[in-house]
Each structure stands twice: as structure tokens, then as C-alpha cells.
Design a protein around this motif. Structure first.
Motif, short mmCIF file in Angstrom:
data_model
loop_
_atom_site.label_atom_id
_atom_site.label_comp_id
_atom_site.label_asym_id
_atom_site.label_seq_id
_atom_site.Cartn_x
_atom_site.Cartn_y
_atom_site.Cartn_z
N LEU A 52 -22.28 10.53 -30.52
CA LEU A 52 -22.34 10.75 -29.07
C LEU A 52 -21.46 9.77 -28.32
O LEU A 52 -20.75 10.14 -27.37
CB LEU A 52 -23.78 10.64 -28.59
N ILE A 53 -21.49 8.50 -28.73
CA ILE A 53 -20.69 7.48 -28.03
C ILE A 53 -19.19 7.72 -28.25
O ILE A 53 -18.39 7.61 -27.32
CB ILE A 53 -21.12 6.07 -28.48
N TYR A 54 -18.83 8.07 -29.48
CA TYR A 54 -17.41 8.34 -29.74
C TYR A 54 -16.94 9.58 -28.98
O TYR A 54 -15.78 9.65 -28.58
CB TYR A 54 -17.17 8.51 -31.23
N GLN A 55 -17.83 10.55 -28.79
CA GLN A 55 -17.41 11.77 -28.09
C GLN A 55 -17.37 11.57 -26.58
O GLN A 55 -16.39 11.95 -25.93
CB GLN A 55 -18.35 12.92 -28.44
N PHE A 56 -18.43 10.96 -26.02
CA PHE A 56 -18.54 10.92 -24.57
C PHE A 56 -18.10 9.60 -23.94
O PHE A 56 -17.84 9.55 -22.74
CB PHE A 56 -19.99 11.22 -24.16
N TYR A 57 -18.03 8.52 -24.73
CA TYR A 57 -17.63 7.23 -24.19
C TYR A 57 -16.18 6.91 -24.55
O TYR A 57 -15.36 6.60 -23.70
CB TYR A 57 -18.56 6.12 -24.69
N TYR A 58 -15.86 7.00 -25.86
CA TYR A 58 -14.50 6.71 -26.30
C TYR A 58 -13.57 7.92 -26.22
O TYR A 58 -12.35 7.77 -26.21
CB TYR A 58 -14.50 6.20 -27.74
N GLY A 59 -14.15 9.13 -26.21
CA GLY A 59 -13.32 10.33 -26.15
C GLY A 59 -12.62 10.66 -27.45
O GLY A 59 -11.56 11.29 -27.46
N GLY A 60 -13.19 10.24 -28.58
CA GLY A 60 -12.61 10.48 -29.89
C GLY A 60 -12.53 9.20 -30.68
O GLY A 60 -12.92 8.13 -30.22
N GLY A 61 -12.04 9.30 -31.91
CA GLY A 61 -11.94 8.12 -32.77
C GLY A 61 -11.97 8.51 -34.24
O GLY A 61 -11.90 9.71 -34.59
N THR A 63 -14.24 8.62 -36.52
CA THR A 63 -15.30 9.49 -37.05
C THR A 63 -14.95 10.97 -36.87
O THR A 63 -15.20 11.79 -37.76
CB THR A 63 -16.65 9.16 -36.37
N PHE A 64 -14.30 11.32 -35.74
CA PHE A 64 -13.91 12.71 -35.53
C PHE A 64 -12.60 13.05 -36.25
O PHE A 64 -12.33 14.22 -36.54
CB PHE A 64 -13.80 13.00 -34.04
N ASN A 65 -11.80 12.02 -36.54
CA ASN A 65 -10.63 12.27 -37.39
C ASN A 65 -11.05 12.65 -38.81
O ASN A 65 -10.48 13.55 -39.42
CB ASN A 65 -9.74 11.02 -37.42
#
Length: 456
Positions: A52-61, A63-65
Motif C-alpha cells: 500500500l505504501i509503495y503504491q499510494f505513497y511512493y507511487g511505485g518501486g 516491489t512492483f517491478n
């Protein structure tokens, strides 16, 4: 995250908890049982929160790669199970016409460490319709299994501190957050726990040697495949631990004094040989090139940071000599920074609070016990010697490599349970004898842990 995450995650969580409750009795006792489900729940919470933090706070990263790669592998598997399995288990060398159309879309296909994580995630994805959150939960469960093995090893060595050791292993926010989701760090902290468990049981306790050796080797293989520098930091103090334990078992005090330098040299020598053999020819981790790579990594990561989280430990030219020169600053930044006033965001604030706890416990323990007495205690207890040397060696490595607190908070989580665990064990060992006598019921209960807390 997608709609299937919302629909499938509750179902899989129910399955995972059902499995956890069914195996809890086998791997716990009356004293450790209460930590099993809460610790696992924190790992699950960390895996979901990280996404959730990578999606909504960082906007990617990252983990999604990783997840983006699993989508390609899952697509290949749905089109041709043979192609999908080759992408998961096959070699990345040479040309394979069956998977060629997918390889071009896999950016990390030839990056061994990253693609190893992709292999694990893609394998998990086959059993959950390639759902990101569930893959993250499976990484959390994988990590938890190793950390539970780490906890059982610690309390077998010093059962009296079983409550505080649970805090050190399971309840540090950075550890259960960064070490739970679809990331390298989850694999590494779990693998380190298996390596620690297997090494202790096979070489020091000498119980169930074959099983323990297999568990330890699996953990070591995962570390070599993902972050070999953790194993390089573990190996020399671990071998020194073996020699120290053997030295303690010699009944003659004179013989112990004579043989201790010999055991010390053997432990350090074996560790160095193991490190050089593991990394020989590796462009990234070869011991002869490690100083140069450290300088490059530090400069690159520092240059990428524009949010005020960079730190400077002094100048070094990439030589091992210059790394030794900046070692004190690297240890300080890894163990005790960021300071509270350096926190720039909520994630850094959590790390700063943990660093403040480490600093407070270190200063207060050494002050109350006495500096000389503290160092004598560390030198006389092999488990403390191992934990502190491992923590310091890894602290130097990650402190000189990171360059900014954003990456440092992830890189340092393998040392955190060992450093804090060692502090808590020292805290109990340094107590006046009269205080221990007043806690006799606790001592008696702790003896039960020594008898019962094992995974055999």
C-alpha cells in the motif's frame, strides 16, 4: 493492486491462518506459543502495508517491478506451461526460442539476484492467480519461518530472556515492515534465520546434524543467490563462535589460554577463505574489488537522493584501508542513525525511533555495567562475541554502501535482531546475582524453554 487482491486476499488469509494454527503446537511450547500468531500477523500486516505504501505513497518501486516481471512469467505459463516453467526454473544463459518472446520484456532476466526473487515470486504466483498481495503474504510466511527458527535458536542459548528476545526478533517495526513483502529483504532475513539455526544445531549443539545442515545450507544458498554480503558478514564470526565454544569446553584453564589465540586465528582464517572462495570472480562481491564497488554504490545512491536523506561518513577512495578509516562512522550511522531530528518522513521517523532505542540501550548498559566489564562479558560469552562481531561487520558494509537513510533502513535489518538480542542477553547476564534469585519462578520457567523450545 487490483480487484482480485480485495477478493482473494481474505480467502487466502483464512487458509494461511488455518495452517498456522494447525502447526503451532508442533513448533511452540507453553512459553513461546503466545508469540507465534501475533508475530506471523505482524509479518502479514507488514507485507500488505509495504504494498500500500509503495503504491499510494511512493507511487511505485522495486516491489512492483518484481511483480511486473511475474506478470510476464504468468502470461507465459498460461500460454505454454512449459515456457512458464522454463522462465522460473531454467537457465538464463543462451538462446531459447520457446521463451525468447518473453525475455525481451523481462528487464532483470540477466540480473541474477533480482531475477532469483522473480523466480520465487513467479512460483508463488502459480498458486494464487498471480495476485500481488497474496504473493507478498507468501513472502511474509517464508520470512517468518526463518525468523521463528532464529528466535528458537536464541532462546535455546539463553532462555531467561525469551520475552525480550521476542521483541528483538519479531517486533521491531523496520524488520517486520521491510522484511515481509515482495522484496529481497524478506528472503534474506528468513534465509539468515535458517542459516543461524542450522549452523548452531549442526556445529555447536550437534543435534540432528543432517537435518540442521540441510536447513543451514538452504539458508546459505538463498543468501548467496540474493545478497551474498550478508553471508560474508556471517561466516567469519560464526566460525569464530565454533572455535570459542570448543575452547570453552577444554577443562584446563592453562590449555584454554594457550589454545585461544590458535582458535581465534583459525576462525578468522577459515572465515576469510570462505569469503574469498564464495566471491572469487564475482564482479560485484569479489573481496579484491569490494572496496571499489562500495565507493561506486555509495556515490550512486547518494546522488540519487534529493529529499534530504543522504548522509556523509567521510571520503574514501575504494581501498580497504580507506574503508577501515571510515568504519567508526559507518557503524554509528548503521546502528544509531538517523537521529530523531534527522527524520524527514514517517518511514524515517520509525527508523529514527529504533536507532534511538539502540543508542539508549547501548549507552545505559555499558554505563551501568562498566565499559571494561561489558567488553569482558562480550569476550567471555561466544554468543555475544558472534552477535556483536556480525552486527559490526555488517554495519560497516551497509553503512559504507548505502549513502542515504532510505536504502540504509532496508540494508541493515538483518543485523538488528542480532544486535538488540545481544544487548538484551547482556542485560540479563549483567544483573546482580541477588536480583536473579528473586526471579526464581521465571528461571524455572525458562528452564522449560531450554528443554522444549526446538523445532526438531
Amino acid at each position: 493492486m487490483e480487484l482480485k487482491d480485495l477478493l482473494l486476499t481474505p480467502i487466502y488469509l483464512a487458509i494461511f491462518y488455518g495452517i498456522a494454527f494447525s502447526v503451532r503446537k508442533k513448533y511452540t511450547n507453553a512459553l513461546t506459543k503466545k508469540y507465534f500468531i501475533p508475530a506471523l500477523s505482524l509479518k502479514f500486516l507488514g507485507a500488505i502495508a509495504l504494498g500500500l505504501i509503495y503504491q499510494f505513497y511512493y507511487g511505485g518501486g522495486d516491489t512492483f517491478n518484481y511483480y511486473g516481471h511475474t506478470k510476464v512469467v504468468y502470461e507465459a505459463f498460461m500460454n505454454s506451461p512449459s515456457a512458464g516453467l522454463q522462465l522460473i526454473f531454467g537457465s538464463t544463459e543462451g538462446y531459447n526460442p520457446e521463451v525468447a518472446q518473453y525475455v525481451g520484456r523481462l528487464y532483470w532476466y540477466h540480473a541474477d539476484t533480482e531475477y532469483f526473487v522473480v523466480r520465487i515470486a513467479s512460483f508463488f504466483g502459480l498458486f494464487c492467480f498471480n495476485t500481488y498481495t497474496i504473493i507478498g503474504l507468501l513472502f511474509a510466511a517464508l520470512s517468518f519461518s526463518g525468523m521463528w527458527a532464529m528466535y528458537l535458536t536464541f532462546i535455546h542459548i539463553y532462555p531467561l530472556a525469551y520475552k525480550k528476545l521476542a521483541i528483538a526478533v519479531f517486533f521491531l517495526p523496520s524488520v517486520f515492515f521491510w522484511g515481509s513483502g515482495l522484496m529481497k529483504d524478506s528472503v534474506c532475513i528468513g534465509a539468515l534465520g535458517w542459516t543461524f539455526y542450522g549452523f548452531y544445531h549442526a556445529t555447536i549443539l550437534k543435534r540432528n546434524v543432517l537435518f540442521s545442515t540441510i536447513i543451514g545450507l538452504i539458508g546459505a544458498y538463498l543468501l548467496v543467490s540474493v545478497k551474498v554480503y550478508i553471508l560474508l558478514s556471517f561466516l567469519p564470526p560464526a566460525l569464530l563462535w565454533v572455535f570459542n565454544e570448543n575452547n570453552r569446553r577444554i577443562k584446563s584453564a592453562a590449555a584454554r589460554m594457550l589454545l585461544k589465540p590458535f582458535f581465534l586465528l583459525m576462525g578468522l582464517g577459515a572465515g576469510y577463505l570462505g569469503a574469498t572462495r564464495l566471491t572469487a570472480g564475482d564482479d560485484k562481491y569479489d573481496v579484491d574489488k569490494i572496496g571499489e564497488r562500495t565507493k561506486i554504490n555509495s556515490e550512486y545512491l547518494t546522488s540519487q537522493v534529493a529529499n534530504g536523506s543522504a548522509y556523509n561518513i567521510g571520503s574514501f577512495d575504494g581501498s580497504l584501508g580507506s574503508m577501515v578509516k571510515v568504519a567508526p562512522q559507518a557503524i554509528t550511522v548503521s546502528l544509531f542513525r538517523p537521529f530523531l531530528f534527522e527524520a524527514r518522513n514517517p518511514v524515517m521517523l520509525l527508523s529514527a525511533m529504533e536507532a534511538a532505542l539502540f543508542l539508549y540501550l547501548t549507552v545505559s548498559l555499558f554505563y551501568k555495567t562498566g565499559v571494561l566489564k561489558s567488553f569482558r562479558l562480550i569476550a567471555s560469552q561466544p554468543i555475544l562475541t558472534f552477535c556483536f562481531i556480525f552486527s559490526v561487520v555488517l554495519a560497516i558494509g551497509v553503512g559504507t554502501n548505502s549513502g542515504n537513510f532510505g536504502t540504509l533502513v532496508r540494508y541493515k535489518i538483518p543485523l538488528m535482531p542480532f544486535y538488540l538480542g545481544a544487548l538484551y542477553i547482556m542485560q540479563f547476564m549483567a544483573r546482580p546475582q541477588r536480583k536473579i534469585r528473586t526471579a526464581q519462578p521465571q528461571v524455572n520457567r525458562a528452564k522449560k524453554v531450554e528443554l522444549l523450545a526446538s523445532t526438531e
